[in-house]
Design a protein around this motif. Structure first.
Motif, PDB file in Angstrom:
ATOM      1  N   ILE A  64     -10.131   8.904   5.721  1.00 43.38           N
ATOM      2  CA  ILE A  64      -9.039   7.992   5.368  1.00 43.38           C
ATOM      3  C   ILE A  64      -7.754   8.571   5.940  1.00 43.38           C
ATOM      4  O   ILE A  64      -7.166   9.500   5.396  1.00 43.38           O
ATOM      5  N   GLU A  65      -7.352   8.012   7.069  1.00 41.14           N
ATOM      6  CA  GLU A  65      -6.212   8.557   7.813  1.00 41.14           C
ATOM      7  C   GLU A  65      -4.894   8.159   7.171  1.00 41.14           C
ATOM      8  O   GLU A  65      -3.960   8.959   7.095  1.00 41.14           O
ATOM      9  N   LYS A  66      -4.800   6.914   6.689  1.00 37.80           N
ATOM     10  CA  LYS A  66      -3.509   6.407   6.220  1.00 37.80           C
ATOM     11  C   LYS A  66      -3.730   5.214   5.300  1.00 37.80           C
ATOM     12  O   LYS A  66      -4.613   4.391   5.540  1.00 37.80           O
ATOM     13  N   MET A  67      -2.909   5.132   4.252  1.00 36.21           N
ATOM     14  CA  MET A  67      -2.889   3.949   3.386  1.00 36.21           C
ATOM     15  C   MET A  67      -1.460   3.416   3.361  1.00 36.21           C
ATOM     16  O   MET A  67      -0.517   4.167   3.136  1.00 36.21           O
ATOM     17  N   GLU A  68      -1.319   2.102   3.562  1.00 34.62           N
ATOM     18  CA  GLU A  68      -0.001   1.449   3.465  1.00 34.62           C
ATOM     19  C   GLU A  68      -0.120   0.318   2.463  1.00 34.62           C
ATOM     20  O   GLU A  68      -1.011  -0.525   2.585  1.00 34.62           O
ATOM     21  N   LEU A  69       0.762   0.310   1.460  1.00 34.49           N
ATOM     22  CA  LEU A  69       0.667  -0.669   0.380  1.00 34.49           C
ATOM     23  C   LEU A  69       1.774  -1.703   0.491  1.00 34.49           C
ATOM     24  O   LEU A  69       2.875  -1.400   0.969  1.00 34.49           O
ATOM     25  N   LYS A  70       1.508  -2.917   0.016  1.00 35.51           N
ATOM     26  CA  LYS A  70       2.557  -3.934  -0.113  1.00 35.51           C
ATOM     27  C   LYS A  70       3.533  -3.495  -1.210  1.00 35.51           C
ATOM     28  O   LYS A  70       3.336  -2.470  -1.860  1.00 35.51           O
ATOM     29  N   ASN A  71       4.567  -4.297  -1.447  1.00 33.95           N
ATOM     30  CA  ASN A  71       5.590  -3.870  -2.406  1.00 33.95           C
ATOM     31  C   ASN A  71       5.487  -4.535  -3.776  1.00 33.95           C
ATOM     32  O   ASN A  71       6.412  -4.474  -4.577  1.00 33.95           O
ATOM     33  N   GLU A  72       4.341  -5.180  -4.040  1.00 31.87           N
ATOM     34  CA  GLU A  72       4.135  -5.727  -5.385  1.00 31.87           C
ATOM     35  C   GLU A  72       2.662  -5.635  -5.754  1.00 31.87           C
ATOM     36  O   GLU A  72       1.790  -6.013  -4.971  1.00 31.87           O
ATOM     37  N   GLY A  73       2.386  -5.109  -6.940  1.00 33.10           N
ATOM     38  CA  GLY A  73       1.025  -5.016  -7.446  1.00 33.10           C
ATOM     39  C   GLY A  73       0.833  -5.923  -8.641  1.00 33.10           C
ATOM     40  O   GLY A  73       1.781  -6.577  -9.104  1.00 33.10           O
ATOM     41  N   VAL A  74      -0.386  -5.958  -9.152  1.00 31.73           N
ATOM     42  CA  VAL A  74      -0.676  -6.792 -10.322  1.00 31.73           C
ATOM     43  C   VAL A  74      -1.726  -6.101 -11.175  1.00 31.73           C
ATOM     44  O   VAL A  74      -2.642  -5.465 -10.651  1.00 31.73           O
ATOM     45  N   PHE A  97     -19.941  -1.192   7.445  1.00 33.78           N
ATOM     46  CA  PHE A  97     -18.895  -0.635   6.588  1.00 33.78           C
ATOM     47  C   PHE A  97     -17.842  -1.679   6.224  1.00 33.78           C
ATOM     48  O   PHE A  97     -17.462  -2.506   7.054  1.00 33.78           O
ATOM     49  N   ALA A  98     -17.338  -1.615   4.983  1.00 37.11           N
ATOM     50  CA  ALA A  98     -16.234  -2.488   4.549  1.00 37.11           C
ATOM     51  C   ALA A  98     -15.438  -1.782   3.455  1.00 37.11           C
ATOM     52  O   ALA A  98     -15.954  -0.878   2.783  1.00 37.11           O
ATOM     53  N   LEU A  99     -14.176  -2.216   3.281  1.00 33.89           N
ATOM     54  CA  LEU A  99     -13.372  -1.657   2.192  1.00 33.89           C
ATOM     55  C   LEU A  99     -12.348  -2.666   1.702  1.00 33.89           C
ATOM     56  O   LEU A  99     -11.973  -3.601   2.423  1.00 33.89           O
ATOM     57  N   GLY A 100     -11.893  -2.469   0.470  1.00 31.70           N
ATOM     58  CA  GLY A 100     -10.867  -3.317  -0.137  1.00 31.70           C
ATOM     59  C   GLY A 100     -10.469  -2.774  -1.496  1.00 31.70           C
ATOM     60  O   GLY A 100     -10.725  -1.619  -1.800  1.00 31.70           O
ATOM     61  N   ASP A 101      -9.807  -3.623  -2.313  1.00 40.26           N
ATOM     62  CA  ASP A 101      -9.498  -3.247  -3.700  1.00 40.26           C
ATOM     63  C   ASP A 101      -8.621  -1.999  -3.770  1.00 40.26           C
ATOM     64  O   ASP A 101      -8.932  -1.042  -4.474  1.00 40.26           O
ATOM     65  N   LEU A 102      -7.496  -2.017  -3.046  1.00 47.19           N
ATOM     66  CA  LEU A 102      -6.577  -0.878  -3.129  1.00 47.19           C
ATOM     67  C   LEU A 102      -5.853  -0.871  -4.476  1.00 47.19           C
ATOM     68  O   LEU A 102      -5.620  -1.921  -5.081  1.00 47.19           O
ATOM     69  N   ILE A 125      -3.352  -0.763 -10.816  1.00 46.07           N
ATOM     70  CA  ILE A 125      -2.262  -1.573 -10.268  1.00 46.07           C
ATOM     71  C   ILE A 125      -2.769  -2.067  -8.916  1.00 46.07           C
ATOM     72  O   ILE A 125      -2.727  -1.363  -7.906  1.00 46.07           O
ATOM     73  N   GLU A 126      -3.328  -3.285  -8.951  1.00 44.06           N
ATOM     74  CA  GLU A 126      -4.044  -3.869  -7.813  1.00 44.06           C
ATOM     75  C   GLU A 126      -3.045  -4.311  -6.766  1.00 44.06           C
ATOM     76  O   GLU A 126      -2.014  -4.902  -7.101  1.00 44.06           O
ATOM     77  N   ILE A 127      -3.372  -4.073  -5.497  1.00 47.79           N
ATOM     78  CA  ILE A 127      -2.363  -4.313  -4.466  1.00 47.79           C
ATOM     79  C   ILE A 127      -3.024  -4.528  -3.098  1.00 47.79           C
ATOM     80  O   ILE A 127      -4.079  -3.958  -2.822  1.00 47.79           O
ATOM     81  N   ALA A 128      -2.417  -5.387  -2.304  1.00 51.27           N
ATOM     82  CA  ALA A 128      -2.885  -5.586  -0.927  1.00 51.27           C
ATOM     83  C   ALA A 128      -2.273  -4.507  -0.032  1.00 51.27           C
ATOM     84  O   ALA A 128      -1.304  -3.846  -0.423  1.00 51.27           O
ATOM     85  N   GLY A 129      -2.843  -4.335   1.159  1.00 54.56           N
ATOM     86  CA  GLY A 129      -2.302  -3.317   2.048  1.00 54.56           C
ATOM     87  C   GLY A 129      -3.133  -3.136   3.293  1.00 54.56           C
ATOM     88  O   GLY A 129      -3.908  -4.026   3.680  1.00 54.56           O
TER      89      GLY A 129
END
Lengths: 301, 301
Positions: B79-89, B178-183, B197-201
């Motif tokens: 996992i080289e890098k994670m970038e998150l959006k600015n709003e979670g739920v 391979f697949a991933l999601g659910d940040l 704190i569920e979030i897209a990214g």
């Protein structure tokens, strides 16, 4: 503070029928000497399993009668200081711990403690995390072996129970009848092989009775945060109960409805394993201090 | 590296029958965009439970076919890098999570992310611990919902799965798929309310096939140490299996007999809980890096 309570004054079951070996006023600080969990019977790597008296396992020094403690009160136990001897011992074998089904014979291993490290062998030195394995009060009903954890505390084998932490126990018997033993120089969460680095030593505690509040399970507060500690037949039950205990503890102290507090706990609270090898297993739910601080929460008076 | 794989290319079950949306050579680095676990369907605190399409939960972007991967190999995922959006739920409700038996209605809560903190409310800001909830490969047998964890990975909801860590998965299908999601922007061990704190990214990973070695369950290696990650019907089973997996991984790499390695794991290894709310639960056994270093252990080539 006077002389340390001697380790020879040990119980092997927590019971409201035990005769106190000492009586102290609420607020007293007392030093308690402890055997290791094998009652210091293992002194070399060659110790045979049959040479050990297995009725003398997990001694807890005490019990101490704390004046004014009555059933329904809380006993707070501040762990002021832990002092360890300079040699520990580990053991594992058939039917003991997670790997017991694959082990062929009982083995013990003496482990010298030097310069704050446990010398596992010439390659590997283990940083110490001193902790207390057995600590508690007399239970409500029948006597409970010091090898078993429960609502009264007992063999909780919880890493957080260390210098600087304060434990809160429900009181079930007049005088609480407090005792402790089973120190570890180091142990990982789970205590998977059935022993930590078992060691004799001395613990200084301050025992204080809290009136007007009660508890169902032990609670621990440290500089890092607060933990509810629950023992049960399964980890699933212990973990879930520890979460619900925490939520019931915090709910009246915040303005959050249950749904919001549950979300908050899901984001910041940690379900953790204490031990998975005693007759019952022990889990805890930990909430970090900044959460309590944000709501100015003081749990006990 | 090219464009990010788009989140609209999502699966809702890991399956060897899924058609790959991209094919890459072993050793490739790829950026993957992800929905949040609700497929970005919750945009306000007033979202009604019936307005959500519950067939579109836990999307995982992919699958990616990794060239040369064959059943019996290992797929390593750095996992080289994670970038998150600015709003979670977050969300919780009846029959969801540990408190589901006491909650009366489904509730959602939007959580802004600002300056590296999640703004839970005006009193409380939560430090972020970004992590990936769903990550894995196609399983051996029938398709497995992306909401469920298993030997193939999936919804392991494990805090250690974060930037800098490398996961190792057993490969069950040609190309691994391979697949991933659910940040998550933050989550506590246990995920007790059923959501972090569920979030897209976006996540950047390097996918590499390892030949000549195999695994039964996912393994994670980070700067801090190594963890075996096991999902099962009960925490007791998951925790014990994770310990035995670790011991079987380390045993051939040291000169220690099983009894001594078991004692060592009891002193230094940590049984930890990942999540207790998905259809199966997930536990892990963690061994710190200094132990591997002392024995010059390299687990994977």
């Amino acid at each position: 503070m006077g002389e340390a309570l001697a380790c020879k004054d040990a119980i092997y079951a927590f019971s409201k029928e035990n005769k106190p070996v000492k009586s102290v006023a609420s607020g007293s600080t007392i030093k308690i000497e402890t055997y290791d969990c094998f009652q210091n019977q293992i002194r070399s790597n060659d110790t045979e399993i049959n040479s050990i008296n297995w009725d003398k396992i997990n001694p807890a020094t005490g019990p101490i009668y704390v004046e004014t403690a009555q059933p329904g009160d809380i006993l707070s136990v501040k762990i002021e200081k832990m002092e360890l001897k300079n040699e520990g011992v580990m053991a594992t074998g058939p039917d003991l711990g997670v790997m017991g089904h694959r082990l062929e014979k009982f083995e013990a291993k003496m482990i010298p403690i030097r310069d704050g490290k446990a010398i596992f062998n010439e390659r590997l030195q283990i940083p110490l995390n001193p902790m207390i394995g057995v600590i508690g009060v007399a239970p409500a009903g029948e006597p409970v072996s010091c090898g078993t954890p429960g609502e009264h505390g007992g063999n909780m084998d919880t890493k957080l129970i260390t210098e600087g932490a304060t434990l809160y126990f429900p009181v079930f018997a007049e005088g609480a009848l407090f005792a402790l033993g089973d120190l570890h120089a180091a142990m990982g969460d789970g205590e998977v092989g059935v022993s930590g680095i078992e060691i004799a030593g001395e613990v200084t505690v301050t025992l204080t009775v809290i009136k007007g509040q009660s508890l169902k399970h032990p609670v621990l507060i440290s500089e890092e945060g607060v933990a509810t500690i629950v023992s049960a037949a399964t980890l699933d039950e212990a973990a879930k109960t520890s979460v619900e205990e925490m939520i019931d503890l915090l709910l009246p102290k915040t303005d959050l409805p249950l749904s919001q507090l549950t979300m908050l706990m899901s984001a910041v609270g940690q379900t953790q394993i204490s031990q998975i090898v005693d007759p019952l297993v022990t889990a805890r739910f930990f909430v970090p201090k900044y959460v309590l601080d944000a709501y100015d929460i003081k749990l006990f008076d």
